[in-house]
Write a protein that holds these residues in place. Structure first.
Motif, mmCIF file in Angstrom:
data_model
loop_
_atom_site.group_PDB
_atom_site.id
_atom_site.type_symbol
_atom_site.label_atom_id
_atom_site.label_comp_id
_atom_site.label_asym_id
_atom_site.label_seq_id
_atom_site.Cartn_x
_atom_site.Cartn_y
_atom_site.Cartn_z
ATOM 1 N N PRO A 40 0.841 -1.173 0.056
ATOM 2 C CA PRO A 40 0.226 0.009 0.086
ATOM 3 C C PRO A 40 0.762 1.377 0.050
ATOM 4 O O PRO A 40 1.884 1.082 0.568
ATOM 5 N N ILE A 41 0.582 2.225 -0.747
ATOM 6 C CA ILE A 41 1.072 3.372 -0.782
ATOM 7 C C ILE A 41 0.526 4.330 0.082
ATOM 8 O O ILE A 41 -0.433 4.834 0.262
ATOM 9 N N ALA A 42 1.437 4.552 1.139
ATOM 10 C CA ALA A 42 1.013 5.382 2.629
ATOM 11 C C ALA A 42 1.338 6.752 2.434
ATOM 12 O O ALA A 42 0.985 7.454 3.371
ATOM 13 N N ASP A 43 2.092 7.320 1.228
ATOM 14 C CA ASP A 43 2.396 8.890 1.475
ATOM 15 C C ASP A 43 1.074 9.736 1.334
ATOM 16 O O ASP A 43 0.122 9.482 0.973
ATOM 17 N N GLY A 44 1.391 10.871 2.153
ATOM 18 C CA GLY A 44 0.411 11.750 2.348
ATOM 19 C C GLY A 44 0.645 12.310 3.757
ATOM 20 O O GLY A 44 1.648 12.374 4.549
ATOM 21 N N THR A 45 -0.410 13.232 4.093
ATOM 22 C CA THR A 45 -0.305 14.144 5.418
ATOM 23 C C THR A 45 -1.580 13.445 6.255
ATOM 24 O O THR A 45 -2.389 13.087 6.169
ATOM 25 N N TYR A 46 -0.696 13.469 7.530
ATOM 26 C CA TYR A 46 -1.541 12.687 8.583
ATOM 27 C C TYR A 46 -1.717 13.694 9.759
ATOM 28 O O TYR A 46 -0.778 14.445 10.264
ATOM 29 N N GLY A 47 -3.052 13.646 10.232
ATOM 30 C CA GLY A 47 -3.380 14.774 11.297
ATOM 31 C C GLY A 47 -3.959 16.112 10.757
ATOM 32 O O GLY A 47 -3.373 16.403 9.418
ATOM 33 N N SER A 48 -4.907 16.654 11.268
ATOM 34 C CA SER A 48 -5.654 17.778 10.640
ATOM 35 C C SER A 48 -5.292 18.949 11.460
ATOM 36 O O SER A 48 -6.011 20.156 11.423
ATOM 37 N N HIS A 49 -4.075 19.012 12.264
ATOM 38 C CA HIS A 49 -3.711 20.180 12.949
ATOM 39 C C HIS A 49 -3.354 21.500 12.162
ATOM 40 O O HIS A 49 -2.921 21.286 11.015
ATOM 41 N N GLU A 50 -3.260 22.531 12.681
ATOM 42 C CA GLU A 50 -3.296 23.876 11.964
ATOM 43 C C GLU A 50 -1.781 24.200 12.008
ATOM 44 O O GLU A 50 -1.320 25.009 11.417
#
Length: 253
Positions: A40-50
């Motif tokens: 699985p390609i897991a690249d990305g942004t984790y968490g929605s903090h500002e």
């Protein structure tokens, strides 16, 4: 003097063929390395903090890439990124550069990509060594090469964590008569990696665990790579080092 491109291609093809033949000889389940490389390609942004984001790179071999998992949430990279986001209150930008079949030497291409990362440096997690064990790489050379990779990343501002070589002799698919010599090589490389990583400024985390010998559910259906449970076990080993690293990075913008 640089080798001609055709010669480099031929040399690379020869190495791949040799690695395939070695892998077939070591295991007893008909495994074909180049037929089992999907993850699985897991690249990305984790968490929605500002708050400002934190970069996490994962480099190394099939364990680092989480071959053996079926969903993104099961991957080691995604679990590390989510844990870091919860601990820091910051979004974590994950990029997985690891590739199945990578040896410590081949990992130099991943390091080059890491040094071109467009975001400020954060944490680089390296897990490599299993393929050096089965490919017959001289273990001291593998350790020196690892130290070189760590040094380059540290000079670029990355905090480096190294998950040291697990016990390849515990892999269920390995032929019984090879388990003892592979275990000895694994332990030797683990020791050399620990020393090399620490001297180069990284944190070394042992991934070898006796439960690999007795718990088949820690392995995927190919009986070679960790399952989702196996990657969760690796995350447990990494959690303490990740927590300590977040303290170091807590004030970094």
């Amino acid at each position: 003097m640089r080798r001609p491109r055709k010669l480099r291609r031929l040399t690379g093809a020869t190495r791949r063929i040799a690695a395939d033949l070695i892998a077939r000889a070591l295991v007893s389940n008909g495994f074909r390395p180049h037929h089992h490389t999907t993850f699985p390609i897991a690249d990305g942004t984790y968490g929605s903090h500002e708050s400002p984001g934190l970069s996490l790179l994962v480099l190394g071999d099939s364990i680092a890439a989480s071959l053996g998992t079926s969903t993104v949430d099961e991957t080691l990279g995604a679990q590390c990124a989510a844990a870091l986001s919860r601990a820091t209150g910051r979004p974590v930008r994950l990029r997985v550069l690891a590739r199945p079949g990578a040896t410590t030497g081949i990992m130099k291409y991943q390091v080059r990509k890491a040094l071109r990362h467009p975001h400020p440096p954060g944490i680089a997690l390296i897990i490599v060594g299993s393929n050096d064990i089965v490919a017959g790489t001289p273990l001291r050379l593998a350790a020196r090469t690892l130290a070189h990779h760590v040094t380059r990343l540290r000079q670029a501002g990355w905090h480096v964590l190294v998950g040291t070589c697990w016990d390849v002799g515990h892999v269920p698919a390995v032929r019984h008569w090879l388990r003892t010599p592979l275990s000895r090589r694994s332990r030797r490389l683990e020791h050399l990696q620990t020393t090399a990583a620490q001297q180069a400024g990284a944190v070394a985390i042992p991934l070898r665990d006796p439960r690999h010998r007795t718990h088949p559910e820690l392995f995927a259906v190919d009986r070679i790579h960790p399952s989702a449970h196996g990657h969760a076990l690796h995350l447990q080993a990494l959690t303490g080092a990740l927590a300590r690293t977040t303290v170091i990075l807590s004030d970094r913008p």
